[in-house]
Enzyme design. Sequence first.
Site: not given
Length: 326
Positions: A58, A193, A220-222, A224, A275-276
Amino acid sequence: MYLMTARHRIPLSDGNSIPIIGLGTFSDTYTKSSETCLASVKRAIDLGYRHFDGASLYRNEHEVGQAIREKIEEGKLKREDIFYCGKLWATCFLPELVRPTLEKTLQHLKMDYVDLYIIEMPMGLKPGKEFYPRDKNGKWLYHKADLCAIWEALEACKDAGLVKSLGVSNFNRRQLESILNKPGLKYKPVSNQVECHPYFTQPKLLKYCQQHDIVIVAYSPLGTSRNPQWVNLSSPPLLEDAYLNSVAKKYNKTAAQIALRFNIQRGVVVIPKSFNFERMKENFQIFDFSLTEEEMANIEALNKNIRYVDMFMWTDHPDYPFFDEY
């Protein structure tokens, strides 16, 4: 599962524990936030996050480490309050590269140890400085990795105190068994994971892992981003699902909160990436309600068994994990 905002850790098989919700720190330039990783991790700590999922891939581990250090210096928390997961990338799949790669992560973070270090995927890429090695014709350069030898190198890192717990990512059952059945196994994987959410519930892999005391950590539990460069867009956006939104209305929550609550009630750790600030805050507010057994079953039934993150670019890799049923 009884979980509260102030106490939301679950046990790992090695005696350590993991917060059941964390902040993913992957940064996708396709949906790049105006918020920096540094500012976001500091805000997340203020909101109550203690689990941070990162990776050398990352390219922002130095920011994550700086944010944590600054909050420790402010007296907000201690190092032992933080759970950091780092990852061994596919171009480092030689036993002699494992410890130097982990040490580089520790240098970036300015930490003495990480709480969890995982093999990021079971597919090796050509060792070297390039994260995504290709030949002059654009063809991927693969590497046949000895996962058991890599695991032994990771065990040595644990013995040296550089990491508290060891795990894997994107491993199917067969690949997990190659580690679990390794002669002389010293430490078994505490976690796997994988992608996991109401449209891809992973029931068979979840059951297998739970039988072997391996915690599933859901990336990615919500769903992507809808980046066509690496996301399978054949499934519709998860958070637009009508049933999730109807349940959300009942509890005065959002579809995202319902999706996250679904997983944590199954004992699945979630690491939503945002990051919101408002979404980070919202994602953490999942400990003040519970879904009923009927609602859990109905959400389970939403499963489409289609991955958003299918790693389609590597389907010809000999160790591609997703051809197996689970």
